[in-house]
Design a protein around this motif. Sequence first.
Motif, PDB file in Angstrom:
ATOM      1  N   TYR A  39      49.762  -4.859  11.315  1.00  0.00           N
ATOM      2  CA  TYR A  39      48.850  -5.222  12.414  1.00  0.00           C
ATOM      3  C   TYR A  39      49.340  -4.682  13.751  1.00  0.00           C
ATOM      4  N   PHE A  40      50.614  -4.875  14.058  1.00  0.00           N
ATOM      5  CA  PHE A  40      51.126  -4.452  15.367  1.00  0.00           C
ATOM      6  C   PHE A  40      51.234  -2.933  15.478  1.00  0.00           C
ATOM      7  N   TYR A  41      51.581  -2.253  14.375  1.00  0.00           N
ATOM      8  CA  TYR A  41      51.605  -0.796  14.441  1.00  0.00           C
ATOM      9  C   TYR A  41      50.194  -0.229  14.550  1.00  0.00           C
ATOM     10  N   GLN A  42      49.233  -0.901  13.948  1.00  0.00           N
ATOM     11  CA  GLN A  42      47.848  -0.464  14.089  1.00  0.00           C
ATOM     12  C   GLN A  42      47.389  -0.624  15.533  1.00  0.00           C
ATOM     13  N   LEU A  43      47.733  -1.752  16.154  1.00  0.00           N
ATOM     14  CA  LEU A  43      47.413  -1.941  17.574  1.00  0.00           C
ATOM     15  C   LEU A  43      48.102  -0.892  18.438  1.00  0.00           C
ATOM     16  N   LEU A  44      49.332  -0.571  18.098  1.00  0.00           N
ATOM     17  CA  LEU A  44      50.092   0.407  18.858  1.00  0.00           C
ATOM     18  C   LEU A  44      49.451   1.794  18.775  1.00  0.00           C
ATOM     19  N   VAL A  45      49.081   2.197  17.571  1.00  0.00           N
ATOM     20  CA  VAL A  45      48.468   3.510  17.392  1.00  0.00           C
ATOM     21  C   VAL A  45      47.146   3.601  18.123  1.00  0.00           C
ATOM     22  N   ARG A  46      46.319   2.571  18.014  1.00  0.00           N
ATOM     23  CA  ARG A  46      45.033   2.570  18.702  1.00  0.00           C
ATOM     24  C   ARG A  46      45.213   2.610  20.212  1.00  0.00           C
ATOM     25  N   GLY A  47      46.194   1.839  20.709  1.00  0.00           N
ATOM     26  CA  GLY A  47      46.435   1.824  22.151  1.00  0.00           C
ATOM     27  C   GLY A  47      46.907   3.162  22.673  1.00  0.00           C
ATOM     28  N   VAL A  48      47.766   3.831  21.896  1.00  0.00           N
ATOM     29  CA  VAL A  48      48.272   5.138  22.306  1.00  0.00           C
ATOM     30  C   VAL A  48      47.156   6.171  22.308  1.00  0.00           C
ATOM     31  N   HIS A  49      46.276   6.124  21.318  1.00  0.00           N
ATOM     32  CA  HIS A  49      45.178   7.083  21.241  1.00  0.00           C
ATOM     33  C   HIS A  49      44.197   6.914  22.401  1.00  0.00           C
ATOM     34  N   ARG A  50      44.128   5.703  22.947  1.00  0.00           N
ATOM     35  CA  ARG A  50      43.243   5.473  24.096  1.00  0.00           C
ATOM     36  C   ARG A  50      43.880   5.898  25.406  1.00  0.00           C
TER      37      ARG A  50
END
Length: 316
Positions: A211-222
């Motif tokens: 969950y947290f790595y998914q949030l991290l990846v999405r945040g970085v892509h934005r």
Amino acid sequence: MMTVDGSSNTSSSLFFNNCSYSGPPLTSCLWPWYIVASVIVAVSFLLGMPANFTVIVKLSRHLHGSSISQRLFFSLAVSDVLCLLCLPVGVAIFINGPSLSHGVCQLFFYFFFFCITSDVNILVLISIQRYYQVLHPKKWEKLGRIWQRLLLFSVWMLGALVALPAVFLLTEVKNEDDWTDSRSCRNQRITPLLEAVYISFIVFCHLVLFYFYQLLVRGVHRTKMADKKKPRVTKLFIRIIAASLVVGFFPLVLRVVYVVALFTESAELLHVSQMLTFVECFYFFNHCLNPFLYFFASRHQPGGGKSLLMPLNDNS
């Protein structure tokens, strides 16, 4: 993956037991599957030990006054080494079946469960720390260095507490077909209910990690990034995380077959679970993949662009 059943299956994807047979152990119908499992365990040990020792040596040189990021990866490498050290000891105990006191068996089981739970706890804390440090650095800085290190100490303590039930609920199981001494650790197991609890705990930790790595990846892509090399690094990092989650999660799912077999007392399911022991052993490949997280996380982004991976020599 989690427990030892001296009467039937392996525990923690490591401890081998024989199926019903007449004759010496080598004639066991499951022995070929256990040979495959032992090869997987040996490869995990031979690959994981030097990689994690490299991380420990590199970080130990500057551990005094280091950042929480460095301490987290140092702790992860230490926990990986401890887990891998359990492998040859466990194989020696449960293959040769030496006569050991109940207290010694309890101590070994406790140490093994402590290593496994501490390792996954540290991984979860790293995922949370990476998320907040990269996307919400001000919130992470407000926590303060003392509280950050207290969190690191807490995950080790949590591992120690979670492992305690395995000590008090360890019982001896008499197997009339067993070829080992009655005092062998191969004849020790914990209850199916406790095994289910341990599996649920590890699965939950993997879900939090994802969950947290998914949030991290999405945040970085934005986030707009000037560094052209960022997408390549991010993709490699994501692949390592994905491989780690699959390698860790899939054996746990298969371990449920063993728990169901114990609850239902199904000989068929038990036999299937025994044959799947080699699949459960793939869990230990995680200890070979974890050092790659350190090497990618320690890379600096040229040009000063924010990336998925903050340098490990940060000030927090």
